[in-house]
Every structure is written in C-alpha cells, then in structure tokens.
Enzyme design. Structure first.
Site, PDB file in Angstrom:
ATOM      1  N   GLU A   1      -9.423  -9.454  -8.065  1.00 47.94           N
ATOM      2  CA  GLU A   1      -8.429  -8.418  -7.782  1.00 47.94           C
ATOM      3  C   GLU A   1      -7.295  -8.439  -8.807  1.00 47.94           C
ATOM      4  OE1 GLU A   1      -7.471  -9.314  -3.719  1.00 47.94           O
ATOM      5  OE2 GLU A   1      -9.441  -8.625  -3.009  1.00 47.94           O
TER       6      GLU A   1
ATOM      7  N   ASN B   1      -1.731  -0.249   7.130  1.00 54.02           N
ATOM      8  CA  ASN B   1      -1.204  -1.566   7.497  1.00 54.02           C
ATOM      9  C   ASN B   1      -0.403  -2.220   6.373  1.00 54.02           C
ATOM     10  OD1 ASN B   1      -3.313  -2.249   5.896  1.00 54.02           O
ATOM     11  ND2 ASN B   1      -4.581  -3.117   7.514  1.00 54.02           N
TER      12      ASN B   1
ATOM     13  N   LYS C   1       0.834  -1.200   0.000  1.00 54.41           N
ATOM     14  CA  LYS C   1       0.000   0.000   0.000  1.00 54.41           C
ATOM     15  C   LYS C   1       0.879   1.265   0.000  1.00 54.41           C
ATOM     16  CE  LYS C   1      -3.756  -2.362   2.462  1.00 54.41           C
ATOM     17  NZ  LYS C   1      -4.692  -2.313   3.598  1.00 54.41           N
TER      18      LYS C   1
ATOM     19  N   HIS D   1      -1.868  -5.427   1.273  1.00 54.63           N
ATOM     20  CA  HIS D   1      -3.133  -6.136   1.066  1.00 54.63           C
ATOM     21  C   HIS D   1      -2.841  -7.526   0.523  1.00 54.63           C
ATOM     22  CE1 HIS D   1      -7.000  -7.343  -0.540  1.00 54.63           C
ATOM     23  NE2 HIS D   1      -6.343  -7.663  -1.639  1.00 54.63           N
TER      24      HIS D   1
ATOM     25  N   TYR E   1     -12.208  -2.410  -3.180  1.00 62.81           N
ATOM     26  CA  TYR E   1     -12.771  -2.454  -1.833  1.00 62.81           C
ATOM     27  C   TYR E   1     -14.298  -2.407  -1.827  1.00 62.81           C
ATOM     28  CZ  TYR E   1      -8.187  -2.069   0.440  1.00 62.81           C
ATOM     29  OH  TYR E   1      -6.917  -2.333   0.897  1.00 62.81           O
TER      30      TYR E   1
HETATM   31  N1  LIG Z   1     -12.288  -0.364  11.504  1.00 69.79           N
HETATM   32  C1  LIG Z   1     -11.469   0.096  10.570  1.00 69.79           C
HETATM   33  N2  LIG Z   1     -11.031   1.387  10.626  1.00 69.79           N
HETATM   34  C2  LIG Z   1     -10.223   1.877   9.672  1.00 69.79           C
HETATM   35  N3  LIG Z   1      -9.775   1.173   8.617  1.00 69.79           N
HETATM   36  C3  LIG Z   1     -10.168  -0.104   8.528  1.00 69.79           C
HETATM   37  C4  LIG Z   1     -11.026  -0.697   9.500  1.00 69.79           C
HETATM   38  N4  LIG Z   1     -11.239  -1.981   9.121  1.00 69.79           N
HETATM   39  C5  LIG Z   1     -10.553  -2.156   7.998  1.00 69.79           C
HETATM   40  N5  LIG Z   1      -9.909  -1.023   7.647  1.00 69.79           N
HETATM   41  C6  LIG Z   1      -9.073  -0.814   6.474  1.00 69.79           C
HETATM   42  O1  LIG Z   1      -9.680  -1.467   5.384  1.00 69.79           O
HETATM   43  C7  LIG Z   1      -8.809  -2.455   4.857  1.00 69.79           C
HETATM   44  C8  LIG Z   1      -9.624  -3.627   4.377  1.00 69.79           C
HETATM   45  O2  LIG Z   1     -10.197  -4.275   5.471  1.00 69.79           O
HETATM   46  P1  LIG Z   1     -10.325  -5.857   5.487  1.00 69.79           P
HETATM   47  O3  LIG Z   1     -11.291  -6.194   6.548  1.00 69.79           O
HETATM   48  O4  LIG Z   1     -10.583  -6.336   4.088  1.00 69.79           O
HETATM   49  O5  LIG Z   1      -8.901  -6.280   6.009  1.00 69.79           O
HETATM   50  P2  LIG Z   1      -7.720  -7.044   5.321  1.00 69.79           P
HETATM   51  O6  LIG Z   1      -8.252  -8.079   4.379  1.00 69.79           O
HETATM   52  O7  LIG Z   1      -6.770  -7.494   6.376  1.00 69.79           O
HETATM   53  O8  LIG Z   1      -7.030  -5.858   4.587  1.00 69.79           O
HETATM   54  P3  LIG Z   1      -6.771  -5.723   3.067  1.00 69.79           P
HETATM   55  O9  LIG Z   1      -8.085  -5.990   2.357  1.00 69.79           O
HETATM   56  O10 LIG Z   1      -6.295  -4.322   2.886  1.00 69.79           O
HETATM   57  O11 LIG Z   1      -5.745  -6.771   2.817  1.00 69.79           O
HETATM   58  C9  LIG Z   1      -7.849  -2.771   5.997  1.00 69.79           C
HETATM   59  O12 LIG Z   1      -6.620  -3.249   5.570  1.00 69.79           O
HETATM   60  C10 LIG Z   1      -7.697  -1.430   6.667  1.00 69.79           C
HETATM   61  O13 LIG Z   1      -6.735  -0.636   5.974  1.00 69.79           O
END
Ligand SMILES: Nc1ncnc2c1ncn2[C@@H]1O[C@H](COP(=O)(O)OP(=O)(O)OP(=O)(O)O)[C@@H](O)[C@H]1O
Length: 147
Positions: free
Chosen positions: A126, A112, A9, A115, A49
C-alpha cells in the site's frame, strides 16, 4: 520499528477530520514520515482494494474512495500495524467501540473515515501504491532527545 499506511478517506477529508485523526496517532507517539492530499485514480483504488474484487460492495467502494481527495500517510512505530488498527476501531460501525476513531465519528460502514494496513505485507504494498521511497522523510533524531 514498523511502518504502516494510513489514509483518511474522502468522508474524513470532507468532514474536516484530518487534524483530529492525525492528532490521535501523534498523541499515541507514532511518527508521521510522509503525508499528502491526493485524489485516488481508479487503477490505484483497484490495486489498493484488490482483495475485495468480486465482492458485492467492490464497485461502490471504488466509487467512494475515488470520489474526492484522501489524505495518504506513512507512519512509523513499534507494533504500529496492530496498534493503529486498535486506534481506528472495527470495520463495521455497529462494532466500533467509543474511544476509537470509527466508534467516535463513523455512522455508516462504507463511510468509516480511515484505512489502516492490516499486515506488514499489505503495508509495504500500500505504501508503494501511493508513495515513492524518496517521499518518506527520515527523522535525524527522535523528538524525545529534544525535550
Ligand atoms: N459488507 C460491507 N458493505 C459495505 N462496505 C464494506 C463492507 N465490508 C467492507 N466494506 C468497505 O470496504 C472497506 C475494506 O474492508 P476491510 O474488510 O478491508 O476493512 P478494514 O480493513 O477495516 O477497512 P480498510 O481496508 O478500509 O481499512 C471497509 O473499510 C468498508 O469501507
């Protein structure tokens, strides 16, 4: 053999962590079959997303992911979807264990670093959102046959 979509990211790119992150998957023995530095468009980000549309963090997530270049990749390996998510670590930084990418380098949940696809269906969708099939490089031989 399974494929997944991994993406460093904007925070990971800005912090100079592409090499560190790519190295973790190389050392695990997975094969990088495509990779490019790209700026994600709003449309591409919303498609990526889509499952989070309507949530409180959706707009800031789209703003973040389109804020600077990302390093988009396709990797191959047995059980790579499940295994790569173990290498990545939990979404919430307070739950991401040391030894995982997020556990070692991420301090704020929205930022974080990386992805990883969470299912074969997500991976296919994706990958298609970021790559043409022609951009995926087939390996003629496994590296294991050369060493
Ligand atoms: N409660 C939250 N507050 C802020 N940002 C969030 C929250 N939950 C998720 N996100 C953001 O949205 C992204 C997508 O959430 P998801 O639940 O799909 O997690 P993930 O699969 O671990 O992450 P990613 O899809 O980015 O790999 C997260 O990586 C984070 O950056």
């Amino acid at each position: 053999m399974e494929r997944t979509f991994l993406m460093v990211k904007p925070d990971g790119v800005q912090r100079g962590l592409i090499g560190e992150i790519v190295g973790r998957f190389e050392k695990k023995g997975f094969k990088l079959v495509a990779g490019k530095l790209v700026t994600v468009s709003k449309e591409q980000a919303k498609a990526h997303y889509a499952e989070h549309e309507g949530k409180s963090f959706f707009d800031s997530l789209i703003t973040f992911i389109t804020s600077g270049p990302v390093f988009a990749m396709v990797w191959e390996g047995d059980d790579i979807i499940e295994l790569s998510r173990m290498v990545i670590g939990k979404t919430k930084v307070t739950e991401a264990l040391p030894g995982t990418i997020r556990g070692d380098y991420a301090a704020h949940t929205p930022f974080n670093l990386i992805h990883g696809s969470d299912s074969p269906e997500s991976a296919e969708r994706e990958i298609a959102n970021f790559f043409d099939e022609s951009e995926l490089v087939p390996y003629a031989k496994s590296i294991a046959t050369w060493v």
